[in-house]
Write an enzyme that holds these catalytic residues in place. Sequence first.
Site: not given
Length: 139
Positions: A101-103
């Site tokens: 995941y990231c932002h």
Amino acid sequence: MKELFLLAAVICFGMAILKFYNARTAVRAAAHAEPSKGYLTLAPEAAKTRLDENPDIILLDVRTQEEYDGGHIPGAVCFPNEDILPELPLPFDKDAEILVYCHSGRRSAEAAEKLSGMGYANVADFGGIQDWPYETTTD
């Protein structure tokens, strides 16, 4: 007789619509269940279920260290997308289950694509922490 013909036509039309709808639904389900680009795309709820069921899953936060320090999912490892390079081996088994995941989901998709291209077989992207409805931490 005219009413029977009309009834038969309506029934046939209805069955054709149901068949079309079922075929379309099956195609959509397959698109989310099968890796389209060498990795899976999961909803945050599905990722949470997997994390709860298997404590050995590697949870990769591919944001920068500063973003990670500002808040991340408990148990996540910070490994920025920019540091995932084909020429540098990662400290994970190629068959380990990896959730990324990231932002917002852009970098996690890039990271998942790179990881699958490097031979990691069980990679799934669940988008961005902004869509994560569960606990986060700054520890």
